[in-house]
Structures are given as structure tokens and as C-alpha cells.
Design a protein around this motif. Structure first.
Motif, PDB file in Angstrom:
ATOM      1  N   HIS A 122       0.815  -1.216   0.000  1.00  0.00           N
ATOM      2  CA  HIS A 122       0.000   0.000   0.000  1.00  0.00           C
ATOM      3  C   HIS A 122       0.851   1.269   0.000  1.00  0.00           C
ATOM      4  O   HIS A 122       0.570   2.219   0.730  1.00  0.00           O
ATOM      5  N   ASP A 123       1.880   1.291  -0.813  1.00  0.00           N
ATOM      6  CA  ASP A 123       2.723   2.483  -0.896  1.00  0.00           C
ATOM      7  C   ASP A 123       1.951   3.624  -1.544  1.00  0.00           C
ATOM      8  O   ASP A 123       1.074   3.417  -2.389  1.00  0.00           O
ATOM      9  N   ARG A 124       2.298   4.857  -1.162  1.00  0.00           N
ATOM     10  CA  ARG A 124       1.608   6.043  -1.687  1.00  0.00           C
ATOM     11  C   ARG A 124       1.742   6.169  -3.200  1.00  0.00           C
ATOM     12  O   ARG A 124       0.905   6.795  -3.848  1.00  0.00           O
ATOM     13  N   ALA A 125       2.806   5.582  -3.770  1.00  0.00           N
ATOM     14  CA  ALA A 125       3.049   5.697  -5.210  1.00  0.00           C
ATOM     15  C   ALA A 125       2.328   4.618  -6.013  1.00  0.00           C
ATOM     16  O   ALA A 125       2.406   4.595  -7.235  1.00  0.00           O
ATOM     17  N   GLY A 126       1.626   3.710  -5.328  1.00  0.00           N
ATOM     18  CA  GLY A 126       0.917   2.644  -6.021  1.00  0.00           C
ATOM     19  C   GLY A 126       1.545   1.290  -5.763  1.00  0.00           C
ATOM     20  O   GLY A 126       2.506   1.162  -4.994  1.00  0.00           O
ATOM     21  N   GLN A 127       1.026   0.279  -6.408  1.00  0.00           N
ATOM     22  CA  GLN A 127       1.493  -1.079  -6.176  1.00  0.00           C
ATOM     23  C   GLN A 127       2.906  -1.287  -6.708  1.00  0.00           C
ATOM     24  O   GLN A 127       3.332  -0.664  -7.670  1.00  0.00           O
ATOM     25  N   ALA A 128       3.625  -2.209  -6.032  1.00  0.00           N
ATOM     26  CA  ALA A 128       4.950  -2.667  -6.459  1.00  0.00           C
ATOM     27  C   ALA A 128       5.961  -1.533  -6.563  1.00  0.00           C
ATOM     28  O   ALA A 128       6.835  -1.532  -7.435  1.00  0.00           O
ATOM     29  N   THR A 129       5.864  -0.552  -5.670  1.00  0.00           N
ATOM     30  CA  THR A 129       6.805   0.563  -5.639  1.00  0.00           C
ATOM     31  C   THR A 129       7.074   0.950  -4.196  1.00  0.00           C
ATOM     32  O   THR A 129       6.155   1.078  -3.398  1.00  0.00           O
ATOM     33  N   LEU A 130       8.359   1.124  -3.885  1.00  0.00           N
ATOM     34  CA  LEU A 130       8.748   1.685  -2.599  1.00  0.00           C
ATOM     35  C   LEU A 130       9.190   3.115  -2.858  1.00  0.00           C
ATOM     36  O   LEU A 130      10.130   3.357  -3.613  1.00  0.00           O
ATOM     37  N   SER A 131       8.482   4.074  -2.253  1.00  0.00           N
ATOM     38  CA  SER A 131       8.773   5.486  -2.506  1.00  0.00           C
ATOM     39  C   SER A 131       8.876   6.254  -1.203  1.00  0.00           C
ATOM     40  O   SER A 131       8.367   5.831  -0.170  1.00  0.00           O
ATOM     41  N   SER A 132       9.534   7.407  -1.280  1.00  0.00           N
ATOM     42  CA  SER A 132       9.611   8.309  -0.127  1.00  0.00           C
ATOM     43  C   SER A 132       9.016   9.646  -0.518  1.00  0.00           C
ATOM     44  O   SER A 132       8.874   9.970  -1.699  1.00  0.00           O
ATOM     45  N   ARG A 133       8.712  10.444   0.484  1.00  0.00           N
ATOM     46  CA  ARG A 133       8.152  11.771   0.226  1.00  0.00           C
ATOM     47  C   ARG A 133       9.171  12.717  -0.390  1.00  0.00           C
ATOM     48  O   ARG A 133       8.830  13.799  -0.839  1.00  0.00           O
ATOM     49  N   LEU A 134      10.436  12.311  -0.409  1.00  0.00           N
ATOM     50  CA  LEU A 134      11.470  13.124  -1.040  1.00  0.00           C
ATOM     51  C   LEU A 134      11.505  12.936  -2.552  1.00  0.00           C
ATOM     52  O   LEU A 134      12.275  13.608  -3.236  1.00  0.00           O
ATOM     53  N   ASP A 151      20.915 -11.748  -0.080  1.00  0.00           N
ATOM     54  CA  ASP A 151      21.664 -11.478   1.144  1.00  0.00           C
ATOM     55  C   ASP A 151      20.813 -10.770   2.196  1.00  0.00           C
ATOM     56  O   ASP A 151      21.118 -10.851   3.389  1.00  0.00           O
ATOM     57  N   TYR A 152      19.792 -10.048   1.752  1.00  0.00           N
ATOM     58  CA  TYR A 152      18.971  -9.288   2.698  1.00  0.00           C
ATOM     59  C   TYR A 152      17.615  -8.983   2.085  1.00  0.00           C
ATOM     60  O   TYR A 152      17.431  -9.031   0.862  1.00  0.00           O
ATOM     61  N   LEU A 153      16.654  -8.666   2.947  1.00  0.00           N
ATOM     62  CA  LEU A 153      15.325  -8.232   2.539  1.00  0.00           C
ATOM     63  C   LEU A 153      15.050  -6.862   3.160  1.00  0.00           C
ATOM     64  O   LEU A 153      15.336  -6.641   4.329  1.00  0.00           O
ATOM     65  N   VAL A 154      14.499  -5.963   2.359  1.00  0.00           N
ATOM     66  CA  VAL A 154      14.005  -4.680   2.859  1.00  0.00           C
ATOM     67  C   VAL A 154      12.484  -4.735   2.770  1.00  0.00           C
ATOM     68  O   VAL A 154      11.928  -4.891   1.679  1.00  0.00           O
ATOM     69  N   CYS A 155      11.816  -4.609   3.901  1.00  0.00           N
ATOM     70  CA  CYS A 155      10.363  -4.788   3.963  1.00  0.00           C
ATOM     71  C   CYS A 155       9.712  -3.518   4.513  1.00  0.00           C
ATOM     72  O   CYS A 155       9.694  -3.301   5.733  1.00  0.00           O
ATOM     73  N   ASP A 156       9.199  -2.682   3.619  1.00  0.00           N
ATOM     74  CA  ASP A 156       8.589  -1.429   4.042  1.00  0.00           C
ATOM     75  C   ASP A 156       7.093  -1.622   4.288  1.00  0.00           C
ATOM     76  O   ASP A 156       6.497  -2.590   3.811  1.00  0.00           O
ATOM     77  N   GLU A 157       6.498  -0.690   5.020  1.00  0.00           N
ATOM     78  CA  GLU A 157       5.073  -0.742   5.385  1.00  0.00           C
ATOM     79  C   GLU A 157       4.731  -2.074   6.051  1.00  0.00           C
ATOM     80  O   GLU A 157       3.672  -2.673   5.813  1.00  0.00           O
ATOM     81  N   ALA A 158       5.639  -2.512   6.922  1.00  0.00           N
ATOM     82  CA  ALA A 158       5.490  -3.842   7.543  1.00  0.00           C
ATOM     83  C   ALA A 158       4.306  -3.916   8.493  1.00  0.00           C
ATOM     84  O   ALA A 158       3.884  -5.011   8.873  1.00  0.00           O
ATOM     85  N   GLN A 159       3.762  -2.762   8.876  1.00  0.00           N
ATOM     86  CA  GLN A 159       2.584  -2.799   9.751  1.00  0.00           C
ATOM     87  C   GLN A 159       1.402  -3.495   9.091  1.00  0.00           C
ATOM     88  O   GLN A 159       0.516  -4.020   9.776  1.00  0.00           O
TER      89      GLN A 159
END
Length: 217
Positions: free
Chosen positions: A39-51, A81-89
Motif C-alpha cells: 500500500h505504498d503512496r506511489a501505487g502497487q509494487a513501488t517503494l517510494s519516499s516523500r522526497l 543477502d537481505y530483505l528490505v520490507c517497508d510498510e510492515a505494519q
């Protein structure tokens, strides 16, 4: 040993920006990772920041099984080697348990980013399970501020300009009356005092212009 790390904070404190920076830093050192979000603000399948920064990501819905997803890639010759998992709530408790298993059994670092509580001041299921399981829980050092200038600790939702404390956690279009226009939904971070009083920046401005305003914030 790999770790499950949970970075937490309110909205507007730079969680997604840190997630992007962490991914960049690890890739710059030759590590190979995967990025997930929901549920990223930029839409599906995207990790975005307000910057304005953004990277492609795997969208997490309730059907995604992290363990099977990662094991399938590894057995097909992929490297992780690693996972970055945003909006994990927004992840389910079972998905968080899968992430812990990935760190323990596959020796893959898992970095989760999310907010602790929703607009009702109740903990998200995913965040609650991360608090219970994470090797480390790190609050973000960049503090979001309430409109009054104090440290923001609570997330607030507004509909048609009014703060609400009831409703679905994720709003798709909760309109009971089909004749009523879809409400304008917004989010704002507040200190506990003003969240308790349901006083957003807009309502505070309106109160300041009222001749009946009380002599305290």
C-alpha cells in the motif's frame, strides 16, 4: 548471524527514505537484496519516499508467503543477502513469523520498516508481532512534529476535514451512503494531547479565528 530488525516511527519520520538508503548502501557493497512493500503512496509494487525517490518492489498482500517466495528464488539459483520490507505494519502475523524464520534458517538479514499504531491508537498486527520477535527494534531518530511544534507521537486520519477515530484500518472507499460523495481522506501526525482532543492543524486554525476560542491550545 542474520537478524530481524524493526525500524519504527510515526508517519513523516523518514521510514521509507531510510529503507531506500539502506538498500542503496548494501547494494553499493555488492550485496544482493529484495525489496517489499504494501500500500505504498506511489501505487502497487513501488517503494517510494516523500522526497521523491522510488524503486521497484514486490507488493505484499495477505497471500504472499515470504518463506516460499525466498526459498523458490534460492533453489532456482538466485542470490539473496537481505530483505528490505517497508510498510510492515500491514503484514500479517504469520508473514512476520516467516520473516523471522528466514533470518534464522536461511541466514538472510531482514530489515522491516513500519509504524506501530493506526489512527485509532491501536497497534497493527504486523507491528505487534515484530515487537515480539525482532532481534532489534530501533526508533527512527528523525522526529515528526505536531502542528503545535511538539513531538508527534500519534497518527490521525481526517475525512472531509474532520478527525475520525473509527473505521477500517485501510480505507479504499468507505462510503455508507451511495449518494454521498467519497470523503476526502487525509493523514496527519499529532502529539498525544491534540490527538486526544481531535485537534488537527485545520481545526486549530479554525478555532483560532473563532471569537469563542478558549485561552489554551
Amino acid at each position: 548471524m542474520a537478524e530481524l530488525t524493526f525500524y519504527s516511527g510515526t508517519m513523516d519520520c523518514g521510514k521509507s527514505t531510510l529503507a531506500l538508503q539502506l538498500d542503496h548502501n548494501h547494494r553499493a557493497r555488492g550485496r544482493v537484496g529484495r525489496v517489499f512493500t504494501s500500500h505504498d503512496r506511489a501505487g502497487q509494487a513501488t517503494l517510494s519516499s516523500r522526497l521523491g525517490l522510488a524503486v521497484p518492489a514486490t507488493e505484499v498482500d495477505d497471500s504472499l508467503h515470504f518463506w516460499e517466495h525466498v526459498v523458490t528464488e534460492l533453489t532456482q539459483g538466485g542470490r539473496i543477502d537481505y530483505l528490505v520490507c517497508d510498510e510492515a505494519q500491514f503484514y500479517t502475523r504469520d508473514q512476520v513469523e516467516q520473516l523471522a524464520k528466514i533470518a534464522d534458517e536461511l541466514d538472510i538479514d531482514v530489515f522491516c520498516f513500519g509504524i506501530l499504531t493506526d489512527f485509532r491508537t491501536r497497534m497493527f498486527d504486523g507491528s505487534a508481532r515484530l515487537v515480539e520477535l525482532a532481534d532489534r527494534m530501533l526508533p527512527l531518530q528523525v522526529e515528526a512534529l505536531c502542528w503545535c511544534g511538539e513531538r508527534a507521537t500519534h497518527n490521525a486520519r481526517t475525512e472531509d476535514g474532520e478527525m475520525v477515530t473509527e473505521g477500517e484500518v485501510i480505507v479504499v472507499g468507505d462510503v455508507d451512503d451511495p449518494q454521498r460523495p467519497r470523503p476526502s481522506v487525509g493523514y496527519e501526525v499529532l502529539c498525544r494531547r491534540h490527538h486526544r482532543r481531535r485537534m488537527t492543524a485545520e481545526s486549530a486554525k479554525a478555532a483560532a479565528l473563532s471569537p469563542d476560542v478558549l485561552p489554551f491550545p
